[in-house]
Design a protein around this motif. Structure first.
Motif, PDB file in Angstrom:
ATOM      1  N   SER A  19     -84.532 -81.785 -54.762  1.00 18.71           N
ATOM      2  CA  SER A  19     -83.530 -82.198 -54.317  1.00 18.71           C
ATOM      3  C   SER A  19     -83.005 -83.491 -55.320  1.00 18.71           C
ATOM      4  O   SER A  19     -83.757 -83.951 -56.362  1.00 18.71           O
ATOM      5  N   ASN A  20     -82.135 -84.064 -55.050  1.00 21.52           N
ATOM      6  CA  ASN A  20     -81.238 -85.024 -55.994  1.00 21.52           C
ATOM      7  C   ASN A  20     -81.507 -86.389 -55.364  1.00 21.52           C
ATOM      8  O   ASN A  20     -81.039 -86.535 -53.944  1.00 21.52           O
ATOM      9  N   GLU A  32     -83.995 -85.586 -60.436  1.00 24.56           N
ATOM     10  CA  GLU A  32     -84.307 -84.362 -59.496  1.00 24.56           C
ATOM     11  C   GLU A  32     -86.172 -84.423 -58.960  1.00 24.56           C
ATOM     12  O   GLU A  32     -86.898 -84.925 -59.806  1.00 24.56           O
ATOM     13  N   ASN A  83     -81.700 -84.841 -49.328  1.00 29.77           N
ATOM     14  CA  ASN A  83     -81.043 -84.371 -50.593  1.00 29.77           C
ATOM     15  C   ASN A  83     -79.724 -85.353 -50.954  1.00 29.77           C
ATOM     16  O   ASN A  83     -79.039 -85.756 -49.909  1.00 29.77           O
TER      17      ASN A  83
END
Length: 564
Positions: A19-20, A32, A83
């Motif tokens: 996920s960012n 990340e 995310n």
């Protein structure tokens, strides 16, 4: 020299979802992460590395809240990260960063303690209002100023009032320790609890207006002028509350207190605060009127050295003698009468404590029979009635237990041969379960209701059954919790509510429920110890600070030409 331990940033696993986290502020970009593997210290370290700063100096803000490292650290997913979550990063100087973190830690600790206080007060109110066997060796009852038990229209009102009183008492303890900011938070919780009571009930007691006065006093001691408008509203409510509960010119209160002037210090503080609010609102005439009235009461509360010496010469301690003189308008003879009554009241309480210890066996007997499906103890008076007409005691107790202490239903069950036989079979099964060797589950059960684990282990090793293990624990618990509070029996519960009901945890009857709260014994005992049972404790105020404030504000009025 030990190396400083840093959070290790794990390598990104190809098998796990990536996920960012979008960072802005001291460093802008995307990091990340694996939300189930990364923790907040790891994210903070990575932001610090990219911003060329020390991780101790990096603050992370998400959703308008400062993110504080937990111990143990939780995965980002458990902290609400998703995310593309957005995080603001700021970098502060080292000392300032530590100060911010320290402040955040203090606030978090304070919030946890407030939650513990509220939960403990709620748990105590629940247990002591609904007639169940409490888990401690005292019973909290509500009394008026004459020591008479207060009757309620509903159990909900009793619970709410009990909770409000315990929270208010805890707040007053904090005020006595000069912890005004902490006291305010507890006072607000007490105010909320009182608001759950029937207004017809709260109108006839003065606890609510005293709480309003305490809130304004805390703001005054914190020099918080920003709350003046709200303070004025609270003072109006307090005055109206006193008029309802004390009567016109406090005549009803004086009658209850045999002519004593116990309320004088309360009214002094109220008039001082009314004068302060009026002064800061520019109402100088009203300010002078209120402050002058407060000054008169302050003079009336000054204890003459001669009167104090006379009482101390009779053997009374200085603190008790001063209190008696303040409560009686400096009348030495009335003060002596007051002190004699105080001693008689204390003696009655000691006699009641002795009586409760003598009745302790009754509570142990109730414990042995177990609780009803609604978690109530077996009514020993109804049990004695059934035994007196020839029924075996244990069998009669079981009949009452399964029928919620309904004597007629219990009698019908006992006189029905078929049902009587089934009841005897059920009783034998319960006895066998109680006489089994104590198990690890029994140890956990005793520990969960507040007993020290090491004491439980010692008792179990020396006992043949779990009931045998509970008796020495209950006795030790009774000796270690001698609280100076009111301990009374209830009408439908013979003996004091003084011991943990082992059947609630280890030998439940049909339909019994588990306890609603995980016990916080330390906090519950702290709250209980603060409930002294002294009917005049709320009126016993040392007015030195009030006198200084009166002089200060009268001087301000005299120095202001527009106020003359």
């Amino acid at each position: 020299m030990e190396e400083a331990k840093a959070a290790t940033v794990p390598p990104i696993s190809l098998a796990a979802a990536v996920s960012n986290v979008r960072i802005s502020g001291a460093w802008s970009g995307v990091i990340e992460v694996q939300l189930e593997a990364w923790t907040l210290p790891m994210l903070r370290q990575e932001v610090a590395r990219r911003a060329a700063a020390s991780s101790d100096c990096v603050n992370l803000i998400c959703g308008g809240k400062f993110l504080r490292d937990d111990d143990p650290a939780k995965p980002l997913a458990q902290l609400g990260f998703r995310n593309n979550s957005k995080v603001l990063a700021t970098v502060v100087q080292g000392d300032r960063g530590k100060a911010i973190n320290k402040q955040a830690d203090a606030q978090a600790e304070h919030a946890k303690k407030l939650a513990r206080i509220q939960d403990a007060a709620k748990a105590l109110a629940e247990r002591h209002a609904d007639g169940t066997l409490p888990l401690e060796d005292y019973n909290i009852e509500l009394e008026d100023q004459n020591g008479q038990k207060v009757m309620f229209g509903s159990e909900a009102d009793k619970k709410a009032l009990m909770m409000g009183l315990m929270l208010h008492t805890n707040a007053r303890s904090l005020i006595g320790k000069q912890k005004f900011k902490e006291a305010l938070d507890v006072l607000y919780m007490g105010e909320e609890a009182f608001s759950l009571c029937d207004p017809k009930l709260t109108e006839i007691i003065d606890n609510v207006p005293i709480l309003q006065l305490d809130i304004v006093w805390c703001h005054f001691m914190l020099q918080d002028i920003s709350h003046l408008a709200v303070a004025g509203i609270r003072l109006v409510k307090a005055r109206k509350g006193f008029e309802h509960s004390h009567g016109k010119d406090s005549m009803r209160l004086r009658h209850l207190q045999a002519g004593y002037q116990a309320e004088l210090a309360i009214y002094l503080r109220m008039e001082l605060l009314e004068g302060v609010v009026a002064y800061h609102c520019g109402n100088f005439k009203e300010a002078r009127k209120a402050l002058s009235s407060a000054q008169v009461k302050y003079v009336q509360l000054q204890v003459p050295d001669e009167a104090l010496s006379m009482l101390m010469g009779m053997g009374y301690k200085e603190k008790a003698a001063k209190r008696a003189l303040r409560m009686t308008g400096q009348d030495v003879q009335l003060a002596v009468d007051f002190l004699v009554e105080e001693q008689a009241r204390k003696m009655r309480r000691k006699q009641e404590e002795i009586w409760h210890k003598l009745r302790f066996r009754s509570v142990l007997e109730q414990k042995r029979y177990g609780a009803t499906p609604r978690n109530k103890p077996v009514n020993l008076q109804e049990l004695n009635n059934l035994v007196s007409i020839g029924f075996e005691r244990d069998l009669a107790a079981e009949a009452l237990r399964v029928n919620e202490n309904d004597a007629q239903k219990a009698l019908d069950l006992l006189t029905d041969p078929e049902k009587n036989c089934a009841l005897q079979s059920q009783l034998e099964k319960r006895k066998k379960s109680r006489t089994s060797q104590p198990t690890e589950a029994d140890v956990e059960g005793l520990t969960s209701i507040g007993y020290d684990r090491s004491s439980v282990m010692d008792a179990v090793q020396l006992s043949r059954t779990k009931d045998d293990a509970l008796e020495p624990l209950a006795g030790a618990h009774s000796e270690n919790n001698q609280h100076a509070i009111r301990s009374q029996t209830t009408d439908d519960q013979e003996g004091p509510s003084a011991v943990a009901d082992s059947h609630n945890q280890m030998d439940k009857g049909v339909g019994q429920e588990s306890p609603k709260y995980q016990r916080d014994e330390v906090m519950e005992d702290e709250l209980a110890k603060e409930v002294t049972g002294d009917p005049l404790v709320d009126y016993d105020i040392e007015v030195t600070k009030e006198g200084e404030a009166i002089a200060e504000y009268l001087a301000l009025l005299d120095s202001d030409a527009s106020a003359i």
